[in-house]
Write an enzyme that holds these catalytic residues in place. Structure first.
Site, PDB file in Angstrom:
ATOM      1  N   ASP A 237       0.854  -1.172   0.000  1.00  0.00           N
ATOM      2  CA  ASP A 237       0.000   0.000   0.000  1.00  0.00           C
ATOM      3  C   ASP A 237       0.900   1.234   0.000  1.00  0.00           C
ATOM      4  O   ASP A 237       2.124   1.141   0.165  1.00  0.00           O
ATOM      5  CB  ASP A 237      -0.931  -0.004   1.217  1.00  0.00           C
ATOM      6  CG  ASP A 237      -2.244   0.722   0.948  1.00  0.00           C
ATOM      7  OD1 ASP A 237      -2.248   1.638   0.084  1.00  0.00           O
ATOM      8  OD2 ASP A 237      -3.255   0.389   1.589  1.00  0.00           O
TER       9      ASP A 237
ATOM     10  N   GLU B  58     -10.448   6.315   5.413  1.00  0.00           N
ATOM     11  CA  GLU B  58      -9.446   5.686   6.256  1.00  0.00           C
ATOM     12  C   GLU B  58      -9.543   6.146   7.712  1.00  0.00           C
ATOM     13  O   GLU B  58     -10.615   6.214   8.290  1.00  0.00           O
ATOM     14  CB  GLU B  58      -8.063   5.885   5.632  1.00  0.00           C
ATOM     15  CG  GLU B  58      -8.009   5.310   4.214  1.00  0.00           C
ATOM     16  CD  GLU B  58      -6.608   5.275   3.621  1.00  0.00           C
ATOM     17  OE1 GLU B  58      -5.628   5.161   4.365  1.00  0.00           O
ATOM     18  OE2 GLU B  58      -6.499   5.342   2.377  1.00  0.00           O
TER      19      GLU B  58
END
Length: 634
Positions: A312, A517
């Protein structure tokens, strides 16, 4: 001509012939008629360490130039959220930008094309004018199996829109199993039930195409220039962290991991997913980006995944606490764990230097580098990137096309869950009459495309306002009601205003504002004011249907009793017309909850099957209505 001259000419002829043979051999990896294994081997034997490490490096377009792509042999580029060539960029602007970077890659010694990736998680969400589909936590049908075929069609449409901008790689789907709605990424997860998540991996053949029946098992597959390489993410257990804290620890035994969080990866690999992205989170205290047992031991060796594994963004930086406390160690730990491509995304020279040094010092074996590069090249060859590295505008008409918007509108209709319909039995409020004297539309989310779409839209964290092309719920209502019906809009009407008007009914649209997030982690799961006060004021003055726009279940009590009807609309995207379609009875409500709707946050985490399961609305709940046309014909 003297004897010496003759010999010289002959020698030159031989040299030329040898050069010709060498050139023919050099082109072998570019020959699509050669077997894939031969092409990969032929190319790899020609690559230097620097060229191999370049393939493993993915950098942000913001720091990319043709020159540094050429100099460092960069193998991949990424657009993070909001990273665009220019505001409201057209398909042509995107294509020209991508092609410019690609020309830098093709001008290197071996001419290996770079692969450009982007988060297309609910449509091509970074791009102005694209069709924005409902977020993952939405598409569902009356069978509670969601609608795999609809999701597959969404994959097909998304692939076309991504390719319309010259991009061949989408970081989708997210196949997390969200076990706690306090998690800020819960809307990226299809359900708390891993069986529903497994069914929704059908988006992968939508994005990539259906592998032929005789295609090698668990092998990456991308069917040509109208499809994109997909990415199953985030490996693994990201939806099970303690208290739903983003990037935190998932504390679960191996059987629990296998039975809950891993099954969708097995399905994704069987369907030929090209890449897998690793999670920021940890499993039993071990950072996933450094978990060799799971990445190499299980994913690669046991499951036989043949695509490439990607980190990521800044994922290896977070292996240490604090981040980048020892970057060289982080590079070492991540690569040895099994990462093949690293989303750096900006400090790429430091990454390249550290990885090069670690290999030269034999800390990282060359076999590990070769495994990574072989996997990356395998995907690039499979998707035809060597044959068609340069994009054109032939697919530009697909971006935000009417066909795709109609598909998104269908997804909106099917995603809506009717939680309440009428204050007393036998007196439903929905479907609403199209012809009334005067109706009120209220709430912060009634006339706001950005709020409808949520995070991961145009910008990384999303943004309120009319940020892209679409139909708001207010506009949809006006499009749907009888021309003689007066539609009044007031975002947060006062009690005096409400009492001074005689409304036939009101539609109140409130909810969460865009987040992504960690910024979306919430311990209270309340909707921001003036949401609840708008509900109280409006529903206290007239009959009302409340539409909640949110990425997850939110606190509803004690306000539920004030409402005549309640609809969970999730994050529907750009096509608000789908909501009016069902409110006014052109279509019936069919959706069922793929998540448990709690009474209070003190109950969390709470999932179907748990002991003392006592939700406000249980998993699988959803009232139904019949379309008015069907009802009239019976």
């Amino acid at each position: 001509m003297g004897r010496f001259t003759v010999h010289l000419v002959a020698a030159l002829v031989v040299l030329c012939l040898c050069a010709g043979f060498t050139e023919a051999e050099y082109l072998k990896y570019k020959d699509p008629k050669q077997p894939l294994k031969v092409r990969i081997q032929d190319l790899m034997k020609r690559m230097t360490l620097e060229e191999k490490i370049g393939q493993m490096t993915q950098i942000e377009r913001k720091v990319a130039t043709e020159d540094n792509i050429r100099k460092y042999f960069i193998g991949s580029l990424v657009s993070g959220g909001g990273s665009v060539p220019e505001p409201m960029a057209s398909a042509a602007s995107w294509v020209n930008m991508v092609n410019g970077f690609q020309k830098g890659a093709l001008s290197t010694r071996l001419g290996i094309p770079m692969i450009y990736g982007i988060d297309a998680v609910h449509g091509h969400n970074n791009v102005y004018g694209a069709t924005i589909f409902p977020h993952n936590g939405t598409e569902i049908d009356e069978t509670l199996n969601r609608d795999p075929e609809l999701v597959k069609k969404i994959g097909v449409a998304t692939a076309l829109e991504v390719r319309a901008t010259g991009i061949p790689y989408a970081f989708a789907p997210c196949i997390a199993v969200c076990k706690d709605p306090r998690w800020g990424r819960c809307y990226e997860s299809y359900s708390e039930d891993h069986n529903i998540v497994r069914a929704m991996t059908e988006i992968i053949p939508g994005l990539q195409g259906d592998p032929p029946s005789d295609y090698p098992d668990k092998f990456p597959f991308v069917d040509g220039s109208k499809k994109v390489a997909g990415c199953a993410k985030h490996f693994v257990g990201d939806g099970g962290t303690t208290n739903g804290i983003n990037e935190n620890n998932t504390n679960i035994d191996w059987n629990g991991m296998l039975n809950i969080h891993m099954p969708a990866y097995l399905d994704s690999i069987k369907k030929g997913v090209a890449t897998v992205m690793v999670s920021y989170s940890s499993w039993n205290g071990i950072k996933m980006h450094a978990n060799k047992d799971l990445i190499t031991g299980y994913l690669k060796n046991q499951l036989k995944f043949k695509g490439f594994v990607i980190s990521d963004m800044w994922g290896i930086d977070r292996i240490t606490t604090p981040e980048r406390a020892n970057y060289t160690y982080s590079v070492q730990a991540g690569i040895l764990a099994g990462l093949d491509m690293v989303m750096v995304p900006t400090e790429f020279i430091e990454f390249i230097d550290d990885l090069t040094l670690l290999v030269k010092k034999n800390v990282i074996p060359m076999s590990r580098i070769d495994d990574a590069v072989r996997r990356i090249l395998r995907v690039k060859f499979v998707m035809g990137l060597f044959e068609n590295p340069i994009a054109d505008l032939s697919l530009a008409h697909h971006l935000g096309s009417q066909e795709h918007r109609e598909l998104a509108r269908e997804a909106v209709r099917k995603s809506l869950v009717l939680l309440k319909n009428g204050k007393s039995a036998g007196e439903p409020l929905l479907p609403l009459p199209k012809r009334s004297k005067k109706i009120l539309v209220a709430g912060t989310h009634a006339d706001d495309i950005g709020n409808q779409c949520g995070g991961w839209t145009i910008e990384w964290d999303g943004k309120s306002g009319n940020t892209t092309v679409g139909t708001t719920i207010l506009t949809a209502v006006r499009n749907t009601v009888d021309p003689l019906t007066e539609v009044v809009y007031s975002e947060n009407p006062s009690t005096e205003y409400l009492n001074s008007n005689d409304f036939s009914y009101a539609i109140v649209v409130v909810g969460e504002f865009p987040y992504v997030e960690t910024s979306g982690d919430s311990n209270n799961l309340t909707i921001p004011e003036p949401g609840y006060s708008t509900i109280s004021n409006v529903c206290g003055a007239t009959k009302c249907v409340v539409i909640v726009i949110s990425g997850r279940p939110v606190v509803i009590e004690p306000h539920l009793e004030k409402m005549d009807a309640l609809v969970a609309a999730w994050l529907p995207g750009t096509e608000g017309q789908g909501i009016a379609d069902v409110l006014y009875g052109d279509y019936g409500f069919t959706g069922k909850l793929a998540r448990t709707w709690f009474r209070t946050v003190d109950q969390l985490p709470m999932n179907v099957g748990d002991p003392n399961y006592d939700p406000l609305f249980s998993f699988g709940y959803g009232l139904t209505t019949m379309p008015k046309v069907l009802k009239a014909s019976q």
